[in-house]
Enzyme design. Structure first.
Site, mmCIF file in Angstrom:
data_model
loop_
_atom_site.group_PDB
_atom_site.id
_atom_site.type_symbol
_atom_site.label_atom_id
_atom_site.label_comp_id
_atom_site.label_asym_id
_atom_site.label_seq_id
_atom_site.Cartn_x
_atom_site.Cartn_y
_atom_site.Cartn_z
ATOM 1 N N GLU A 1 85.219 70.854 62.899
ATOM 2 C CA GLU A 1 83.587 70.405 63.343
ATOM 3 C C GLU A 1 82.891 69.335 63.818
ATOM 4 O O GLU A 1 82.141 68.520 63.509
ATOM 5 C CB GLU A 1 82.913 70.653 61.937
ATOM 6 C CG GLU A 1 83.381 71.833 61.198
ATOM 7 C CD GLU A 1 82.597 71.978 59.863
ATOM 8 O OE1 GLU A 1 82.196 73.182 59.387
ATOM 9 O OE2 GLU A 1 82.686 70.854 59.100
HETATM 10 C C1 TNX Z 1 83.895 73.634 56.029
HETATM 11 S S1 TNX Z 1 86.766 74.168 56.986
HETATM 12 C C2 TNX Z 1 84.449 72.499 56.362
HETATM 13 C C3 TNX Z 1 84.330 71.225 55.215
HETATM 14 C C4 TNX Z 1 83.448 71.805 54.078
HETATM 15 C C5 TNX Z 1 83.722 73.361 53.804
HETATM 16 C C6 TNX Z 1 83.063 74.003 52.756
HETATM 17 C C7 TNX Z 1 86.687 72.859 57.518
HETATM 18 C C8 TNX Z 1 87.867 72.127 58.104
HETATM 19 N N1 TNX Z 1 85.431 72.141 57.396
HETATM 20 O O1 TNX Z 1 83.659 70.217 55.875
HETATM 21 O O2 TNX Z 1 83.546 70.966 53.139
HETATM 22 O O3 TNX Z 1 83.469 74.089 55.005
HETATM 23 O O4 TNX Z 1 83.381 75.270 52.117
#
Ligand code: TNX
Length: 495
Positions: free
Chosen positions: A306
């Site tokens: 992200e």
């Molecule tokens: C996505 S999955 C994220 C996390 C959050 C999570 C909550 C991923 C690599 N990043 O930063 O905590 O969703 O479900």
């Protein structure tokens, strides 16, 4: 003694608990020999020396706690014998034979013995006896992991130890610690002391947060290693860094300190390191050097998920400089599957958290020789609610009941990713919605047991009704240990 009572309760009828018929994860081969139980009496001892001694001591402690007997460990005597046999090729394979005369546990390494001891624990019934029979067992996948997010919600050393106890019972052998994120920085870095002191002082909801000193962290890693659990530290880069920027504003593109971030909301992927500043690379190199020095295991997890606040060319330039740093510090890299945008070398392990059953970059990485870790969010995200009534957790990926965790095949899940390319599977427990350690247990158990069987047991043994029947016998064990587990309506729990 034909019928055993589980140490945590008495059971009538033929559905004997605490025996060969209720093992989770189910072994490769298991054969009960009714009537050939080994009675554990006051004179019982553990025979274990050399490389087997430490595991022998762990087993003795378990027996002392349960029975109150002295349970000495001696290299020459004792009816429960733990033996290393170099002829056993797989490091986690073990062989176990329980007869009325004694217990023989054999493995090629201490890790194999530890796995066998976890099986043995599940065979202990009351009045004190191990259920008779033979087991031959080895894991399907090398990496059987759970991730704990200590950044959004801080968990103390004692809590993480308890978590390690709980997961290692089921032969989970990797604890991935998500040590840094927007809401908190949880590991002391000597060269950059404000990371922990300032960046560690927040968490979701505005609580006091916390961090591990290097000494505490080392102790945690050692505690895990003694239980065949490798800790994989994650330093999430180059996004998810707000806590680091609060501590050291010069690391951010704006150069000024942002406000501490204590919400979860939808604001994911809003922070970034300054990709074009030299100080960023001094920071990353120092952090990776110190964390690598604290890490006996082979891997560092660099996050890379992200990165919506990092320009794409900056992301690629960043990884081109940072991946070699990890190698210089002697570690292989794991990253969330976004890391594949940088076409990294085949030694880099992508951790897939998507929900699709095909992903071009994953298939291409495997074609280049990469091994992968699978964490499809709608199957194994342990922070998802079980159902709409679950008081904590998210539901963006799915509602995930025990059967959902169990009902997929990592060996065929992703197109172009055959079983041989699957290093393992891992269930991430993100902690934005958690208020306490009890909440963590509630989301982890019993789903971790399903994940563990999927990761350990051979596909040929995959059988939901049978798993559900065996799992039902684990409720009383969790109850006796005070584990706050979800009494899933899919399981006919035994009280
Ligand atoms: C996505 S999955 C994220 C996390 C959050 C999570 C909550 C991923 C690599 N990043 O930063 O905590 O969703 O479900």
């Amino acid at each position: 003694m034909g019928k055993l009572r589980c140490r945590f309760g008495e059971f009538a009828g033929d559905d004997t608990l605490g025996g060969m018929d209720h093992l989770v994860p189910v072994p490769v081969e298991v054969r009960a020999v009714p009537g050939d139980d080994f009675a554990v009496t006051a004179g019982v001892g553990v025979r274990a020396g050399g490389a087997a001694a430490a595991v022998g001591e762990l087993l003795a402690e378990v027996l002392r706690d349960a029975t109150g007997f002295a349970v000495p460990v001696d290299e020459a005597r004792g009816a429960i014998a733990l033996t290393i046999d170099d002829g056993i090729g797989h490091p986690e394979e073990y062989r176990l034979a329980v007869t009325r005369d004694g217990v023989a546990l054999t493995a090629g390494t201490a890790r194999g013995l530890f796995a066998g001891v976890q099986t043995l624990r599940q065979l202990l019934g009351e009045p004190w006896a191990f259920a008779g029979g033979v087991v031959r067992d080895r894991p399907r996948f090398a990496h059987r992991g759970v991730m704990l997010d200590v950044a959004r919600h801080f968990f103390t050393v004692a809590e993480v130890r308890r978590f390690i106890d709980g997961i290692s019972r089921y032969k989970i052998n990797v604890l991935h610690l998500h040590l840094t994120d927007d809401q908190g920085w949880r590991i002391e870095i000597e060269r950059w002391p404000r990371l922990a002191a300032v960046g560690g002082a927040t968490q979701v909801g505005g609580g006091p947060g916390g961090f591990y000193t290097q000494r505490e962290y080392r102790e945690l890693v050692d505690y895990a290693a003694a239980r065949n659990v490798t800790v994989i530290p994650e330093i999430d880069l180059p996004g998810h860094v707000n806590a680091a920027l609060v501590a050291y504003p010069e690391l951010g593109p704006a150069g000024v300190a942002p406000a501490p971030f204590t919400r979860h909301g939808n604001a994911k992927g809003f922070s970034s390191l300054a990709i074009d500043q030299e100080v960023t690379y001094r920071f990353v190199d120092d952090v990776l050097r110190e964390v690598a020095a604290l890490t006996p295991g082979p891997y560092l997890h660099l996050g890379t998920d992200e990165t919506h606040a990092t320009p794409e060319d900056g992301f690629l330039a960043f990884l081109a400089r940072v991946l070699p740093m990890a190698s210089q510090h002697g570690k292989a890299v794991i990253g969330w599957h976004e890391i594949l945008r940088a076409t990294p070398p085949a030694s880099v392990i992508p951790q897939y958290w998507g929900r699709d059953s095909s992903d071009e970059r994953m298939a291409a990485a495997v074609a280049r020789g990469s091994r992968v870790v699978l964490s499809p969010a709608h199957k194994v995200y342990l922070d998802m609610k079980y159902d709409p009534g679950t008081p904590i957790g998210f539901d963006w990926a799915a509602f995930i009941e025990v059967a959902d965790v169990y009902d997929w095949d990592p060996g065929t899940y992703l197109a172009g990713v055959p079983e041989a390319a699957v290093h393992g599977i891992e269930g991430p427990l993100w902690s934005e919605t958690l208020r306490s350690y009890r909440d963590a247990e509630y989301l982890a158990f019993p789903r971790v047991a399903a994940l563990a069987e999927l990761a350990w047991s051979p596909r040929a043994k995959h059988d939901w009704p049978d798993f559900a029947r065996r799992l039902a016998a684990h409720g009383p064990r969790w109850t006796a240990e005070g584990v706050n587990f979800h009494r899933s309506p899919q399981i006919a729990w035994v009280d």
